[in-house]
Design an enzyme around this catalytic site. Structure first.
Site, PDB file in Angstrom:
ATOM      1  N   ARG A   1       5.167  -2.571   4.755  1.00 18.06           N
ATOM      2  CA  ARG A   1       6.082  -2.228   3.667  1.00 18.06           C
ATOM      3  C   ARG A   1       5.379  -2.324   2.308  1.00 18.06           C
ATOM      4  O   ARG A   1       6.031  -2.282   1.257  1.00 18.06           O
ATOM      5  CB  ARG A   1       7.296  -3.163   3.722  1.00 18.06           C
ATOM      6  CG  ARG A   1       8.596  -2.545   3.210  1.00 18.06           C
ATOM      7  CD  ARG A   1       9.838  -3.302   3.679  1.00 18.06           C
ATOM      8  NE  ARG A   1       9.734  -4.733   3.517  1.00 18.06           N
ATOM      9  CZ  ARG A   1      10.051  -5.398   2.405  1.00 18.06           C
ATOM     10  NH1 ARG A   1      10.494  -4.759   1.344  1.00 18.06           N
ATOM     11  NH2 ARG A   1       9.940  -6.705   2.361  1.00 18.06           N
ATOM     12  N   LYS A   2       4.051  -2.398   2.330  1.00 18.01           N
ATOM     13  CA  LYS A   2       3.274  -2.411   1.090  1.00 18.01           C
ATOM     14  C   LYS A   2       3.064  -0.977   0.631  1.00 18.01           C
ATOM     15  O   LYS A   2       1.989  -0.393   0.777  1.00 18.01           O
ATOM     16  CB  LYS A   2       1.944  -3.128   1.304  1.00 18.01           C
ATOM     17  CG  LYS A   2       2.111  -4.617   1.590  1.00 18.01           C
ATOM     18  CD  LYS A   2       0.785  -5.293   1.835  1.00 18.01           C
ATOM     19  CE  LYS A   2       0.974  -6.783   2.119  1.00 18.01           C
ATOM     20  NZ  LYS A   2      -0.308  -7.462   2.423  1.00 18.01           N
ATOM     21  N   THR A   3       4.121  -0.415   0.067  1.00 20.46           N
ATOM     22  CA  THR A   3       4.119   0.982  -0.351  1.00 20.46           C
ATOM     23  C   THR A   3       4.368   1.083  -1.854  1.00 20.46           C
ATOM     24  O   THR A   3       4.775   0.116  -2.496  1.00 20.46           O
ATOM     25  CB  THR A   3       5.203   1.775   0.401  1.00 20.46           C
ATOM     26  OG1 THR A   3       6.467   1.135   0.218  1.00 20.46           O
ATOM     27  CG2 THR A   3       4.901   1.842   1.897  1.00 20.46           C
TER      28      THR A   3
ATOM     29  N   THR B   1      -1.665   2.034   3.259  1.00 23.97           N
ATOM     30  CA  THR B   1      -0.877   2.600   2.164  1.00 23.97           C
ATOM     31  C   THR B   1      -1.295   2.035   0.813  1.00 23.97           C
ATOM     32  O   THR B   1      -1.208   2.713  -0.203  1.00 23.97           O
ATOM     33  CB  THR B   1       0.625   2.312   2.370  1.00 23.97           C
ATOM     34  OG1 THR B   1       0.810   0.908   2.663  1.00 23.97           O
ATOM     35  CG2 THR B   1       1.179   3.134   3.517  1.00 23.97           C
TER      36      THR B   1
END
Length: 298
Positions: A138-140, A273
């Site tokens: 979820r490191k976006t 990402t």
């Protein structure tokens, strides 16, 4: 999965909304250059100037649809790019074509960069003989998550949970707030009901066993060194063979092979990402009857 079919995952209304928001961000007021270029019908070629994997066609189409331009693709989604490659042609009024240019190029460069990194990671993992899932995290980039998650899929990686609601992930801070692993997992199981899996981030075999005993579906072994990871995963699987094991934490393309092992089901890499280099694309107008070239003439 065939990258060409992945466009079906993207709701048209969502694509249109994203494209509109990106264009509004880039030009919220007067478009002064429209008076310079005018509205004459024009054409341009999209060129790929660096190697990698093409990803982001549906978003590119949506951007130019917002400005009344048409895109004709010459290469399919997921293509391996060998520069300099002619990727697509775009036609429409000159001021509209140039209004969409930078937004479309920014998106395509970023999405293709993520897909390229994902492809490299999957190929590296498969090269070891490991058959588990290479995943993103979820490191976006805020506001750009759908593009980056889509890029992961084009590159052959798993996107992992899309948002907080896609999986009940009990992390270290949740454990502290809940007062322990068992309490945190019990609360997570209540929240998840029957429809969602529960994953628990653990820093030791003891925590992992406690999480599995309490009903976790997956255990995330976070920031383990390879020499600690594999024995821990083996011991956990021996007691709880149906519990999935994910490895994560600072894993890079270079170190990835060390984390591939028979007791690891998922390896997630935030760098896919967070640190993927953007590819280099350009959009060059050309006159009717002229031969398109990838570089501007002096």
């Amino acid at each position: 999965m065939d990258p060409e079919g992945l466009a079906l995952l993207l709701p048209p209304a969502t694509l249109a909304t994203l494209a509109e928001s990106w264009l509004r961000e880039d030009c919220p007021g007067l478009n002064h250059m429209a008076l310079v270029t005018g509205a004459a019908s024009s054409q341009a070629v999209l060129w790929a100037k660096s190697p990698g994997v093409l990803a982001g066609r549906p978003f590119f189409d949506a951007i130019f649809a917002q400005v009344n331009c048409q895109v004709s693709w010459l290469l399919p989604e997921g293509s391996k790019l060998v520069p300099v490659a002619k990727v697509a042609e775009v036609r429409g009024p000159a001021h509209c074509l140039l209004l969409g240019e930078r937004v479309a190029l920014n998106m395509l460069a970023r999405c293709s960069g993520v897909a390229s990194a994902a492809t490299a990671a999957v190929e590296t993992a498969r090269g070891t003989g490991w058959a588990g899932h290479v995943a993103g995290t979820r490191k976006t980039t805020p506001g750009f998550r759908l593009v980056e998650k889509y890029g992961l899929l084009v590159g052959g990686a798993a996107s992992h949970r899309y948002d907080l609601g896609g999986l009940v992930m009990v992390k270290d801070n949740h454990v502290v707030a809940a007062g322990g692993v068992e309490k945190a997992v019990r609360g997570a199981r209540q929240a998840a009901d029957f429809s969602l899996k529960v994953e628990v981030e653990c820093s030791s075999l003891q925590e992992a066993a406690e999480a599995a005993e309490a009903g976790a579906d997956l255990v995330l072994l976070d920031n383990f060194r390879p020499e600690e990871l594999h024995p821990t995963a083996a011991a956990l699987k021996a007691r709880f063979p149906n519990v999935g094991v994910e490895a994560s934490g600072g894993i890079t393309l270079d170190s990835l092979p060390q984390f591939c092992g028979p007791h690891i089901d998922v390896i997630s890499l935030g760098m896919l990402t967070q640190a993927a280099p953007a590819l280099d694309f350009s959009l060059k107008l050309f006159a009717e009857g002229a031969t398109p070239v990838p570089y501007a003439r002096c």
